[in-house]
Every structure is written in C-alpha cells, then in structure tokens.
Design a protein around this motif. Structure first.
Motif, PDB file in Angstrom:
ATOM      1  N   LEU A  46       0.834  -1.186   0.000  1.00  0.00           N
ATOM      2  CA  LEU A  46       0.000   0.000   0.000  1.00  0.00           C
ATOM      3  C   LEU A  46       0.878   1.248   0.000  1.00  0.00           C
ATOM      4  O   LEU A  46       1.794   1.368   0.810  1.00  0.00           O
ATOM      5  CB  LEU A  46      -0.915   0.000   1.227  1.00  0.00           C
ATOM      6  CG  LEU A  46      -1.868   1.179   1.366  1.00  0.00           C
ATOM      7  CD1 LEU A  46      -2.874   1.194   0.221  1.00  0.00           C
ATOM      8  CD2 LEU A  46      -2.597   1.114   2.704  1.00  0.00           C
ATOM      9  N   MET A  47       0.582   2.157  -0.936  1.00  0.00           N
ATOM     10  CA  MET A  47       1.327   3.406  -1.012  1.00  0.00           C
ATOM     11  C   MET A  47       0.591   4.539  -0.310  1.00  0.00           C
ATOM     12  O   MET A  47       1.179   5.313   0.431  1.00  0.00           O
ATOM     13  CB  MET A  47       1.553   3.800  -2.474  1.00  0.00           C
ATOM     14  CG  MET A  47       2.348   2.811  -3.288  1.00  0.00           C
ATOM     15  SD  MET A  47       2.432   3.305  -5.005  1.00  0.00           S
ATOM     16  CE  MET A  47       3.394   4.803  -4.898  1.00  0.00           C
ATOM     17  N   ALA A  48      -0.713   4.634  -0.608  1.00  0.00           N
ATOM     18  CA  ALA A  48      -1.453   5.767  -0.083  1.00  0.00           C
ATOM     19  C   ALA A  48      -2.940   5.495  -0.129  1.00  0.00           C
ATOM     20  O   ALA A  48      -3.419   4.669  -0.914  1.00  0.00           O
ATOM     21  CB  ALA A  48      -1.136   7.028  -0.885  1.00  0.00           C
ATOM     22  N   GLU A  59       1.657   6.062   3.126  1.00  0.00           N
ATOM     23  CA  GLU A  59       2.282   5.101   4.033  1.00  0.00           C
ATOM     24  C   GLU A  59       3.723   5.533   4.310  1.00  0.00           C
ATOM     25  O   GLU A  59       4.339   6.265   3.528  1.00  0.00           O
ATOM     26  CB  GLU A  59       2.261   3.708   3.414  1.00  0.00           C
ATOM     27  CG  GLU A  59       0.860   3.146   3.237  1.00  0.00           C
ATOM     28  CD  GLU A  59       0.116   2.992   4.538  1.00  0.00           C
ATOM     29  OE1 GLU A  59       0.615   2.270   5.443  1.00  0.00           O
ATOM     30  OE2 GLU A  59      -0.976   3.588   4.685  1.00  0.00           O
ATOM     31  N   GLN A  60       4.216   5.045   5.414  1.00  0.00           N
ATOM     32  CA  GLN A  60       5.579   5.382   5.804  1.00  0.00           C
ATOM     33  C   GLN A  60       6.558   4.953   4.724  1.00  0.00           C
ATOM     34  O   GLN A  60       6.470   3.835   4.206  1.00  0.00           O
ATOM     35  CB  GLN A  60       5.917   4.690   7.127  1.00  0.00           C
ATOM     36  CG  GLN A  60       7.214   5.170   7.756  1.00  0.00           C
ATOM     37  CD  GLN A  60       7.406   4.590   9.153  1.00  0.00           C
ATOM     38  OE1 GLN A  60       6.648   3.732   9.596  1.00  0.00           O
ATOM     39  NE2 GLN A  60       8.416   5.050   9.852  1.00  0.00           N
ATOM     40  N   GLY A  61       7.467   5.855   4.385  1.00  0.00           N
ATOM     41  CA  GLY A  61       8.480   5.544   3.392  1.00  0.00           C
ATOM     42  C   GLY A  61       8.094   5.899   1.969  1.00  0.00           C
ATOM     43  O   GLY A  61       8.927   5.791   1.065  1.00  0.00           O
ATOM     44  N   VAL A  62       6.868   6.313   1.746  1.00  0.00           N
ATOM     45  CA  VAL A  62       6.422   6.710   0.405  1.00  0.00           C
ATOM     46  C   VAL A  62       6.528   8.224   0.288  1.00  0.00           C
ATOM     47  O   VAL A  62       5.949   8.957   1.093  1.00  0.00           O
ATOM     48  CB  VAL A  62       4.972   6.254   0.138  1.00  0.00           C
ATOM     49  CG1 VAL A  62       4.517   6.724  -1.239  1.00  0.00           C
ATOM     50  CG2 VAL A  62       4.862   4.742   0.258  1.00  0.00           C
ATOM     51  N   GLU A  63       7.274   8.688  -0.714  1.00  0.00           N
ATOM     52  CA  GLU A  63       7.496  10.130  -0.870  1.00  0.00           C
ATOM     53  C   GLU A  63       6.294  10.802  -1.505  1.00  0.00           C
ATOM     54  O   GLU A  63       5.976  10.567  -2.685  1.00  0.00           O
ATOM     55  CB  GLU A  63       8.719  10.363  -1.759  1.00  0.00           C
ATOM     56  CG  GLU A  63      10.006   9.769  -1.231  1.00  0.00           C
ATOM     57  CD  GLU A  63      11.126   9.954  -2.229  1.00  0.00           C
ATOM     58  OE1 GLU A  63      11.725   8.941  -2.653  1.00  0.00           O
ATOM     59  OE2 GLU A  63      11.390  11.105  -2.599  1.00  0.00           O
TER      60      GLU A  63
END
Lengths: 114, 114
Positions: A46-48, A59-63
């Motif tokens: 999951l990215m966002a 999500e944590q770590g996704v710019e």
C-alpha cells in the motif's frame, strides 16, 4: 461486481519524465481509493489512501512529493509519478470502495522507466 | 487490522476441491475475513468475505472456525484458470474509520495441475 478501470495498462517513459495513471470507478461512487505498488514476485504494498476532496494519506516511506495523488471526484483518482527513475518501474494498482462495500481493483498499470 | 498466516504454495488437481487455509489468531470481534486472488499480471479479484458464519457464493465457500482464529477457502472444483495467488485478509467491514486499510500479506500460490 463493480468495475474499476485503470489507464494506461502499460507505459514506458524516459528517466526524468512524469507519468500519470488514472483510476476510475465506472459504476459506483467511491469514497476511498487506494494505490498499491507491486514488485516482481512480491505482494502488493500500500502506497497511499485517497479520500475524495481531501489530501491523500501516504504510508511510511512513500514520498508524497514524488507520488502525487489527486482525488478530484468520487469516480476518479490519479497517481502521478514525478521525475521517474528506473527503480520506479513497477506494477501500480488502484482499488476503490465505499464505506459499506468490499474493495474493487483496477487491472493494474505496468510502468517501465528507461 | 489483524495479521494473517498462509502457506506459501499449494497444488491441486484439476476438478478436485482446493482447500486454502488461513490463520488469523489475533482477529478482533468486529473484523471480517476477506479473500482475494490475483492472477498473474492482473489486479486482485474479490472472492468472498465473512464474519463468523460460513459463506458460499458462485466462486467459493468460506469456512470460519467457531473461535474465528482460522478459516478455509474452498474452491469446489478447481480449474486451470483458478491458478493464482490467494490472499486472506482481515479487516473491519462495517462503516470504516478513515484509517482502515486493506493490507496484503504474501498469500498462497495455488497451482492447479491438469
């Protein structure tokens, strides 16, 4: 089941350019859309999470400045990969849902950055 | 959302029943069990979900143990087209808070053999 359409299904772009991926719910109004990324032989990450009319939650770590998400209406969310690099090459998948239904997924977009 | 554990791979003969197990020992009382599958290079497809009663639809049956700590997805007559990665996910399914997400684990690669 409900239909979620992603476009394009495949895209090849040059390093440094930006790519926009669209996700549309065709026969229902989605209160929430999710964006995932999947690398070969791995599960979906999951990215966002995107809610209509509000900023996406990443999500944590996704710019967030690299992966721009816009959810302008209840049937459309877009993911823009800015200044793409070869390591951004992946399978990007969206899903859409309402508060009371299961999530329905798009067919995915294969991004290749050369 | 509670974590799930699935075997990484399973094989099944065409025409036979495929029984895919899933452990979710930390499931909460308001969490449902969802099953999705992903055929290679496609977006995930919803299969079935349930809370505590067994469920059946045109695709599959879902058997949930009385203590709800595990479940089994049953494909009654597997075909070659059922070859896919099957994901078991637990998630709140009633009116969701904004923080509710659909998180994928590694899933089970089911291979249906002729």
């Amino acid at each position: 089941g409900a239909v979620v359409s992603q476009h394009p299904s495949r895209v090849i772009c040059k390093s440094g350019t930006s790519v926009k991926i669209e996700c549309r719910s065709l026969d229902f109004q989605a209160t929430t859309m999710f964006w995932y990324r999947q690398f070969p032989k791995q599960s979906l990450m999951l990215m966002a999470t995107s809610n209509e009319g509000s900023k996406a939650t990443y999500e944590q770590g996704v710019e967030k400045d690299k992966f721009l998400i816009n959810h302008a209406s209840l049937t459309l969310s877009t993911l823009t990969v800015t200044s793409a690099h070869p390591e951004d090459s992946s399978f990007y998948i969206c899903s859409a849902e309402t508060v009371l239904t299961e999530a329905f997924f798009g067919q995915g977009t294969r991004l290749t950055v050369v | 959302d509670a974590k799930t554990t699935q075997p990484p791979s399973m094989d099944c003969a065409e025409g036979r029943a495929a029984n895919l197990p899933c452990n979710h020992s930390t499931i909460s009382g308001n969490e449902y069990v969802y099953w999705y599958r992903q055929i290679h290079s496609q977006g995930p497809q919803y299969i079935i979900h349930g809370l505590k009663n067994n469920e059946t639809n045109e695709m599959a049956s879902l058997i949930i143990t009385e203590d709800r700590k595990s479940s089994t997805l049953i494909l009654p007559h597997a075909t070659l087209r059922d070859t896919a990665v099957y994901y078991c996910i637990v998630r709140v399914a009633e009116i969701r808070t904004s923080g509710s997400r659909l998180t994928f684990g590694e899933g089970t690669q089911l291979t249906v053999n002729p």
